[in-house]
Scaffold this motif. Structure first.
Motif, PDB file in Angstrom:
ATOM      1  N   MET A   1      11.139  -2.537  -3.260  1.00 53.20           N
ATOM      2  CA  MET A   1       9.874  -2.105  -3.826  1.00 53.20           C
ATOM      3  C   MET A   1       8.873  -1.707  -2.751  1.00 53.20           C
ATOM      4  SD  MET A   1       9.610  -2.077  -7.184  1.00 53.20           S
ATOM      5  CE  MET A   1      10.471  -2.685  -8.639  1.00 53.20           C
ATOM      6  N   PHE A   2       8.765  -2.517  -1.705  1.00 49.52           N
ATOM      7  CA  PHE A   2       7.695  -2.322  -0.737  1.00 49.52           C
ATOM      8  C   PHE A   2       8.186  -2.014   0.673  1.00 49.52           C
ATOM      9  CE2 PHE A   2       6.212  -5.387  -3.969  1.00 49.52           C
ATOM     10  CZ  PHE A   2       5.209  -4.628  -4.537  1.00 49.52           C
ATOM     11  N   HIS A   3       9.457  -2.154   0.954  1.00 50.61           N
ATOM     12  CA  HIS A   3       9.963  -1.860   2.286  1.00 50.61           C
ATOM     13  C   HIS A   3      11.412  -1.392   2.197  1.00 50.61           C
ATOM     14  CE1 HIS A   3      11.457  -6.015   1.775  1.00 50.61           C
ATOM     15  NE2 HIS A   3      12.440  -5.623   2.555  1.00 50.61           N
TER      16      HIS A   3
ATOM     17  N   ARG B   1       7.953  -0.466   6.364  1.00 49.58           N
ATOM     18  CA  ARG B   1       7.205  -0.234   5.139  1.00 49.58           C
ATOM     19  C   ARG B   1       7.503   1.157   4.604  1.00 49.58           C
ATOM     20  NH1 ARG B   1       1.211  -0.580   6.255  1.00 49.58           N
ATOM     21  NH2 ARG B   1       1.200  -0.109   4.014  1.00 49.58           N
ATOM     22  N   ASN B   2       7.544   1.285   3.285  1.00 52.16           N
ATOM     23  CA  ASN B   2       7.850   2.578   2.693  1.00 52.16           C
ATOM     24  C   ASN B   2       6.811   3.627   3.062  1.00 52.16           C
ATOM     25  OD1 ASN B   2      10.166   1.622   1.437  1.00 52.16           O
ATOM     26  ND2 ASN B   2       9.072   1.012  -0.412  1.00 52.16           N
TER      27      ASN B   2
ATOM     28  N   ASP C   1       2.946   1.431  -0.473  1.00 47.23           N
ATOM     29  CA  ASP C   1       4.387   1.219  -0.280  1.00 47.23           C
ATOM     30  C   ASP C   1       5.156   1.404  -1.583  1.00 47.23           C
ATOM     31  OD1 ASP C   1       3.992   0.590   2.413  1.00 47.23           O
ATOM     32  OD2 ASP C   1       3.514  -1.474   1.933  1.00 47.23           O
ATOM     33  N   LEU C   2       4.573   0.942  -2.693  1.00 47.45           N
ATOM     34  CA  LEU C   2       5.253   1.074  -3.982  1.00 47.45           C
ATOM     35  C   LEU C   2       5.427   2.539  -4.368  1.00 47.45           C
ATOM     36  CD1 LEU C   2       6.374  -0.264  -6.548  1.00 47.45           C
ATOM     37  CD2 LEU C   2       4.046  -0.271  -7.448  1.00 47.45           C
TER      38      LEU C   2
ATOM     39  N   THR D   1      -2.873  -2.888  -0.147  1.00 50.14           N
ATOM     40  CA  THR D   1      -1.753  -3.507   0.560  1.00 50.14           C
ATOM     41  C   THR D   1      -0.411  -3.129  -0.045  1.00 50.14           C
ATOM     42  OG1 THR D   1      -3.172  -5.380   1.133  1.00 50.14           O
ATOM     43  CG2 THR D   1      -0.799  -5.717   1.322  1.00 50.14           C
ATOM     44  N   TRP D   2      -0.332  -3.117  -1.388  1.00 48.79           N
ATOM     45  CA  TRP D   2       0.964  -2.906  -2.028  1.00 48.79           C
ATOM     46  C   TRP D   2       1.128  -1.547  -2.676  1.00 48.79           C
ATOM     47  CZ3 TRP D   2       0.397  -1.825  -7.155  1.00 48.79           C
ATOM     48  CH2 TRP D   2      -0.781  -2.270  -7.786  1.00 48.79           C
TER      49      TRP D   2
END
Length: 400
Positions: free
Chosen positions: A251-253, A268-269, A215-216, A211-212
Motif C-alpha cells: 500500500m505505502f512502499h 516509498r511509493n 504513497d497510497l 504522510t500516507w
C-alpha cells in the motif's frame, strides 16, 4: 424414658449443640459435599442455558484452534517466514481461546458481571471478526482479480490495479461498518454522539494525510499505468544506481531485491515514482533486452584487428553460450566513441533473462578478455600522458 431415647442418637452434623468430637469431624465432609453439589449445579446450569448460537461459536473457535497453522499458511504470503507464521498462529489461537473462555464465563457468572463483561466480550469478538473478514476478502480479491506470475522460478499471485483498488474499498467498507457497530456497542446511541466519534477519526486522517496519501495514490497510479509489476527487473537512476527485482508492491512502499548486493530495499511509493525507472523486463521487441559490452582499445590497434578479435570472441560464445544469451540473433559490433586516449568499441547482444544480467556480463567479459589475449590485443585503456612524460625526459637528457 423420653430423655434416654433422645440421648441414644448422635446429633446431626449441622447441629449447634456441643456434642464432642463427632460434630467437628463430620462438618468438613458436609462442606466438601456442598461445594461439589454447587459446582455440579453450575455445570448443569451452564449446560441447560447455553443456546445453539453459543455452541456454534465455541465449535467454530475450537476448529480454528485445531487448524490454525494450515489456515495461516494458506492466508499468508509466499514470503512469510517461519517465525512470522508461528506468531500469527499463536495470536489466532489466543484470540479464539479468549472468545471461548469469555462465552463460558458469561454463561457461568452472567448474574454477577453486569453489562460491561458482555460489552467487552462483544467488542473483542467484533474486532476479531472485522479483521478476519477484511483479510479473507483481500485474499479472495487477489485470487479473483490479481495476476499469477512466475518470479524467480516460483509461481505466485501479484497485485494489479483492480485488485489493489477493490481491496482498498472492501477494507474501508469493513472498517466503517466495524467502527459504527463499535460506537453503538459503547453506548453512543444518538446521531450527534456517533457523528462526533466518526468526525474525530476523520479529522485525524485529514491531519495525517500528508504522510500516507501520496504513497497510497502513487502506488495505485503505478499499478494502473503498468509501469512495473512484481517480478520486473528495474534500474533506478541515482547515486548509487540501483539494479534489482520488484519483490513486493504494498500500500505505502515497494520492496526491491538488489540483485548485485543480494538484499532488500524499501522505497516509498511516492519516492519511487519521482525517480527515473528503467524497466528491463518490458522489451521493445521480441528479441528481448539489448545489452552492450564496452571495450576501450588504443589507437595503435587497427580497426580490422579489433573487429576480427571481437567476432572471434563472439564465436566462442555461440559455441558454448552462457545461460540467458540469445545467440540465435546476430551480434552487433561497432565503434562507439573516439576518445582522447582510446577508441571505445561496443558489442550488442540480446537476452530475455534480465535478472541474470550481472552474471551474463561477467562470463562474457571473461571470454572477450581471453580472446583478446590470444590475439595480442590489450583491453587496458592507454595512458597517453605517460608517453608524453617519457618523451620529455628523453629530450631533456639529450640536451644535457
Amino acid at each position: 424414658m423420653p430423655r434416654a431415647s433422645v440421648d441414644c442418637h448422635p446429633p446431626p452434623p449441622h447441629s449447634t449443640r456441643r456434642a464432642g468430637v463427632s460434630v467437628q469431624i463430620l462438618r468438613p465432609q458436609a462442606d466438601l459435599g456442598a461445594g461439589q453439589a454447587m459446582s455440579w449445579s453450575r455445570l448443569q446450569t451452564l449446560w441447560y442455558h447455553i443456546d445453539a448460537l453459543t455452541w456454534l461459536v465455541i465449535g467454530i473457535n475450537l476448529l480454528l484452534i485445531l487448524f490454525a497453522r494450515p489456515l495461516v499458511r494458506l492466508a499468508s504470503g509466499h514470503d512469510a517466514s517461519e517465525g512470522l507464521v508461528r506468531l500469527r498462529v499463536h495470536v489466532l489461537q489466543t484470540l479464539n481461546l479468549a472468545i471461548i473462555l469469555g462465552f463460558v464465563y458469561w454463561h457461568l457468572f452472567s448474574s454477577d458481571q453486569g453489562p460491561w463483561g458482555q460489552m467487552l466480550l462483544g467488542i473483542l469478538l467484533l474486532i476479531y471478526l472485522g479483521y478476519l473478514v477484511a483479510h479473507l476478502l483481500g485474499i479472495w480479491i487477489l485470487r479473483r482479480y490479481g495476476k499469477r506470475k512466475q518470479i524467480r522460478g516460483e509461481w505466485r499471485w501479484v497485485e494489479t490495479y483492480q485488485s489493489r483498488l477493490l481491496t482498498l474499498v472492501s477494507r474501508l467498507f469493513v472498517f466503517v461498518v466495524t467502527l459504527i457497530t463499535l460506537v453503538r456497542m459503547l453506548g453512543f446511541e444518538s446521531l450527534l454522539e456517533a457523528g462526533g466519534v466518526l468526525g474525530f477519526i476523520g479529522v485525524l486522517m485529514a491531519l495525517t494525510q500528508a504522510t500516507w496519501a501520496p504513497d497510497l495514490f502513487s502506488g495505485l497510479i503505478m499499478l494502473n499505468s503498468n509501469v512495473l509489476e512484481e517480478g520486473d527487473v528495474i534500474r533506478l537512476d541515482g547515486q548509487p544506481e540501483l539494479f534489482g527485482i520488484v519483490f513486493k508492491t504494498k500500500m505505502f512502499h515497494t520492496e526491491i531485491l538488489d540483485i548485485v548486493a543480494n538484499h532488500r530495499i524499501l522505497l516509498r511509493n511516492a519516492a519511487l515514482r519521482d525517480r527515473i525507472i528503467r524497466n528491463l523486463s518490458k522489451f521493445a521487441s521480441a528479441r528481448g533486452l539489448r545489452d552492450r559490452l564496452s571495450f576501450k582499445i588504443g589507437y595503435d590497434t587497427s580497426p580490422q584487428s579489433v573487429r576480427e578479435t571481437l567476432e572471434a570472441a563472439w564465436n566462442r560464445v555461440v559455441e558454448d553460450p552462457p545461460e540467458g544469451v540469445e545467440v540465435q540473433y546476430p551480434v552487433e559490433i561497432g565503434l562507439l566513441a573516439t576518445g582522447d586516449h582510446a577508441l571505445e568499441w561496443g558489442v550488442f547482444y540480446y537476452t530475455k533473462t534480465p535478472e541474470r544480467l550481472p552474471a551474463i556480463r561477467q562470463q562474457l567479459n571473461q571470454i572477450f578478455l581471453e580472446t583478446a589475449g590470444d590475439h595480442g590485443i590489450s583491453l587496458a585503456t592507454p595512458l597517453t600522458h605517460q608517453v608524453l612524460l617519457s618523451s620529455s625526459r628523453t629530450a631533456s637528457n639529450t640536451q644535457e
